[in-house]
Scaffold this motif. Sequence first.
Motif, PDB file in Angstrom:
ATOM      1  N   ALA A 177       0.487   4.328   9.839  1.00  5.83           N
ATOM      2  CA  ALA A 177      -0.241   3.095   9.472  1.00  5.83           C
ATOM      3  C   ALA A 177       0.585   2.152   9.742  1.00  5.83           C
ATOM      4  O   ALA A 177       1.246   1.311   9.123  1.00  5.83           O
ATOM      5  CB  ALA A 177      -0.321   2.979   7.722  1.00  5.83           C
ATOM      6  N   PRO A 178       0.523   1.538  11.263  1.00  2.00           N
ATOM      7  CA  PRO A 178       1.153   0.728  11.822  1.00  2.00           C
ATOM      8  C   PRO A 178       1.002  -1.075  11.160  1.00  2.00           C
ATOM      9  O   PRO A 178       1.988  -1.711  11.466  1.00  2.00           O
ATOM     10  CB  PRO A 178       0.967   0.866  13.301  1.00  2.00           C
ATOM     11  CG  PRO A 178      -0.263   1.556  13.374  1.00  2.00           C
ATOM     12  CD  PRO A 178      -0.471   2.351  12.158  1.00  2.00           C
ATOM     13  N   ALA A 179      -0.384  -1.082  11.165  1.00  2.00           N
ATOM     14  CA  ALA A 179      -0.442  -2.584  10.758  1.00  2.00           C
ATOM     15  C   ALA A 179      -0.010  -3.143   9.487  1.00  2.00           C
ATOM     16  O   ALA A 179      -0.233  -2.333   8.307  1.00  2.00           O
ATOM     17  CB  ALA A 179      -2.208  -2.517  11.031  1.00  2.00           C
ATOM     18  N   ASP A 180       0.036  -4.391   9.544  1.00  2.00           N
ATOM     19  CA  ASP A 180       0.346  -5.099   8.085  1.00  2.00           C
ATOM     20  C   ASP A 180      -0.798  -5.452   7.294  1.00  2.00           C
ATOM     21  O   ASP A 180      -1.984  -5.291   7.960  1.00  2.00           O
ATOM     22  CB  ASP A 180       1.233  -6.460   8.377  1.00  2.00           C
ATOM     23  CG  ASP A 180       2.322  -6.330   8.935  1.00  2.00           C
ATOM     24  OD1 ASP A 180       3.029  -5.226   8.732  1.00  2.00           O
ATOM     25  OD2 ASP A 180       2.966  -7.393   9.638  1.00  2.00           O
ATOM     26  N   PRO A 181      -0.692  -5.422   6.123  1.00  2.00           N
ATOM     27  CA  PRO A 181      -1.760  -5.663   5.248  1.00  2.00           C
ATOM     28  C   PRO A 181      -2.323  -7.163   5.479  1.00  2.00           C
ATOM     29  O   PRO A 181      -1.527  -7.962   6.290  1.00  2.00           O
ATOM     30  CB  PRO A 181      -1.292  -5.834   3.665  1.00  2.00           C
ATOM     31  CG  PRO A 181      -0.022  -4.998   3.765  1.00  2.00           C
ATOM     32  CD  PRO A 181       0.690  -5.227   5.248  1.00  2.00           C
ATOM     33  N   VAL A 182      -3.577  -7.440   5.355  1.00  2.00           N
ATOM     34  CA  VAL A 182      -4.276  -8.531   5.398  1.00  2.00           C
ATOM     35  C   VAL A 182      -4.532  -9.085   4.069  1.00  2.00           C
ATOM     36  O   VAL A 182      -5.294  -8.667   3.337  1.00  2.00           O
ATOM     37  CB  VAL A 182      -5.463  -8.525   6.421  1.00  2.00           C
ATOM     38  CG1 VAL A 182      -6.343  -9.892   6.587  1.00  2.00           C
ATOM     39  CG2 VAL A 182      -5.372  -7.679   7.584  1.00  2.00           C
ATOM     40  N   GLN A 183      -4.079 -10.576   3.960  1.00  2.00           N
ATOM     41  CA  GLN A 183      -4.174 -11.190   2.790  1.00  2.00           C
ATOM     42  C   GLN A 183      -4.662 -12.618   3.099  1.00  2.00           C
ATOM     43  O   GLN A 183      -4.044 -13.318   3.814  1.00  2.00           O
ATOM     44  CB  GLN A 183      -2.498 -11.202   2.073  1.00  2.00           C
ATOM     45  CG  GLN A 183      -2.960 -11.824   0.856  1.00  2.00           C
ATOM     46  CD  GLN A 183      -1.417 -11.834   0.056  1.00  2.00           C
ATOM     47  OE1 GLN A 183      -0.747 -10.823   0.134  1.00  2.00           O
ATOM     48  NE2 GLN A 183      -1.051 -12.944  -0.795  1.00  2.00           N
ATOM     49  N   VAL A 237      -5.500  -3.016   3.265  1.00  2.00           N
ATOM     50  CA  VAL A 237      -4.436  -2.538   3.960  1.00  2.00           C
ATOM     51  C   VAL A 237      -4.793  -1.154   4.169  1.00  2.00           C
ATOM     52  O   VAL A 237      -5.751  -0.425   3.587  1.00  2.00           O
ATOM     53  CB  VAL A 237      -3.238  -2.464   2.873  1.00  2.00           C
ATOM     54  CG1 VAL A 237      -3.562  -1.869   1.522  1.00  2.00           C
ATOM     55  CG2 VAL A 237      -2.145  -1.818   3.482  1.00  2.00           C
ATOM     56  N   GLU A 238      -4.242  -0.571   5.185  1.00  2.00           N
ATOM     57  CA  GLU A 238      -4.395   0.944   5.514  1.00  2.00           C
ATOM     58  C   GLU A 238      -2.752   1.170   5.395  1.00  2.00           C
ATOM     59  O   GLU A 238      -1.912   0.614   6.247  1.00  2.00           O
ATOM     60  CB  GLU A 238      -4.796   1.173   7.004  1.00  2.00           C
ATOM     61  CG  GLU A 238      -4.798   2.580   7.017  1.00  2.00           C
ATOM     62  CD  GLU A 238      -5.552   3.068   8.464  1.00  2.00           C
ATOM     63  OE1 GLU A 238      -6.768   3.125   8.484  1.00  2.00           O
ATOM     64  OE2 GLU A 238      -4.851   2.937   9.500  1.00  2.00           O
ATOM     65  N   ALA A 239      -2.465   2.199   4.599  1.00  2.00           N
ATOM     66  CA  ALA A 239      -0.979   2.555   4.226  1.00  2.00           C
ATOM     67  C   ALA A 239      -0.812   3.924   3.953  1.00  2.00           C
ATOM     68  O   ALA A 239      -1.810   4.534   3.485  1.00  2.00           O
ATOM     69  CB  ALA A 239      -0.709   1.592   3.066  1.00  2.00           C
ATOM     70  N   ARG A 240       0.254   4.378   4.234  1.00  2.00           N
ATOM     71  CA  ARG A 240       0.592   5.599   3.664  1.00  2.00           C
ATOM     72  C   ARG A 240       1.033   5.457   2.143  1.00  2.00           C
ATOM     73  O   ARG A 240       1.829   4.699   1.950  1.00  2.00           O
ATOM     74  CB  ARG A 240       1.905   6.162   4.722  1.00  2.00           C
ATOM     75  CG  ARG A 240       2.523   7.670   4.223  1.00  2.00           C
ATOM     76  CD  ARG A 240       3.302   8.031   5.063  1.00  2.00           C
ATOM     77  NE  ARG A 240       3.644   9.379   4.754  1.00  2.00           N
ATOM     78  CZ  ARG A 240       4.434  10.077   5.668  1.00  2.00           C
ATOM     79  NH1 ARG A 240       5.003   9.850   6.685  1.00  2.00           N
ATOM     80  NH2 ARG A 240       4.743  11.342   5.053  1.00  2.00           N
ATOM     81  N   LEU A 286       2.827   1.910  -1.889  1.00  2.00           N
ATOM     82  CA  LEU A 286       2.451   2.166  -0.399  1.00  2.00           C
ATOM     83  C   LEU A 286       3.484   1.725   0.654  1.00  2.00           C
ATOM     84  O   LEU A 286       4.382   0.924   0.536  1.00  2.00           O
ATOM     85  CB  LEU A 286       1.076   1.503  -0.333  1.00  2.00           C
ATOM     86  CG  LEU A 286      -0.022   1.622  -1.065  1.00  2.00           C
ATOM     87  CD1 LEU A 286      -1.237   0.701  -1.198  1.00  2.00           C
ATOM     88  CD2 LEU A 286      -0.433   2.993  -0.939  1.00  2.00           C
ATOM     89  N   GLY A 287       3.361   2.213   1.940  1.00  2.00           N
ATOM     90  CA  GLY A 287       4.081   1.770   3.141  1.00  2.00           C
ATOM     91  C   GLY A 287       3.384   1.679   4.146  1.00  2.00           C
ATOM     92  O   GLY A 287       2.458   2.331   4.443  1.00  2.00           O
ATOM     93  N   TRP A 288       3.797   0.790   4.980  1.00  2.00           N
ATOM     94  CA  TRP A 288       3.044   0.551   6.326  1.00  2.00           C
ATOM     95  C   TRP A 288       4.342   0.193   7.274  1.00  2.00           C
ATOM     96  O   TRP A 288       5.105   0.028   7.145  1.00  2.00           O
ATOM     97  CB  TRP A 288       1.940  -0.442   6.381  1.00  2.00           C
ATOM     98  CG  TRP A 288       2.538  -1.792   5.821  1.00  2.00           C
ATOM     99  CD1 TRP A 288       3.230  -2.829   6.399  1.00  2.00           C
ATOM    100  CD2 TRP A 288       2.606  -2.232   4.300  1.00  2.00           C
ATOM    101  NE1 TRP A 288       3.535  -3.765   5.474  1.00  2.00           N
ATOM    102  CE2 TRP A 288       3.223  -3.344   4.332  1.00  2.00           C
ATOM    103  CE3 TRP A 288       2.280  -1.407   3.295  1.00  2.00           C
ATOM    104  CZ2 TRP A 288       3.469  -4.123   2.997  1.00  2.00           C
ATOM    105  CZ3 TRP A 288       2.506  -2.236   1.944  1.00  2.00           C
ATOM    106  CH2 TRP A 288       3.032  -3.460   2.174  1.00  2.00           C
TER     107      TRP A 288
END
Length: 170
Positions: free
Chosen positions: A23-29, A53-56, A78-80
């Motif tokens: 899940a390489p991308a940072d969250p978008v806020q 977010v797309e996260a593990r 969650l982790g990214w």
Amino acid sequence: AVAAGAWHHYATRPLEHTSGEIAPADPVQVERTGLPRFEVKGYRITPLADFSVEARVLSTETYHAGREADLSPVDLALGWGPMSDSAVLDRLQISQGNRFYFYRWPDAPPIPPEEIVTHSANMHMIPASDAVRHRLAQVRAGEVVSLRGYLVRVEAPDGWWFDVSGPQPG
């Protein structure tokens, strides 16, 4: 046929992955002002930002006791980016409790501690529907999830309950 206890164990065990960021991308806020407050189960909720977010999933914690559990029944750690990489996570001990997320390492950290902080978070999930509540109850560690909604401030009748929270070192 699979025995009920064996199925529960299979369905709740963490998913395993090979090394590499999954899940390489940072969250978008995106900050939002002027959105109307609304009420859910006696809590006043103020949207603060659009969030996706797309996260593990590093860990899950389900809550049944306390009035907050009715509004937010599960927390997801969650982790990214580097915190979605098994090579990093295999060298960390991760746990949750009392609405916090904790991590530690036995010898040296696998990545700089500031990267752990900026690439992971504990999130109090407030499901928008019973279907979302049901799906959240099925999420397990190791799964990659895509979430979108609002970051919110929650006000209880007797004061603030929680705001947006991040990881807690431990």
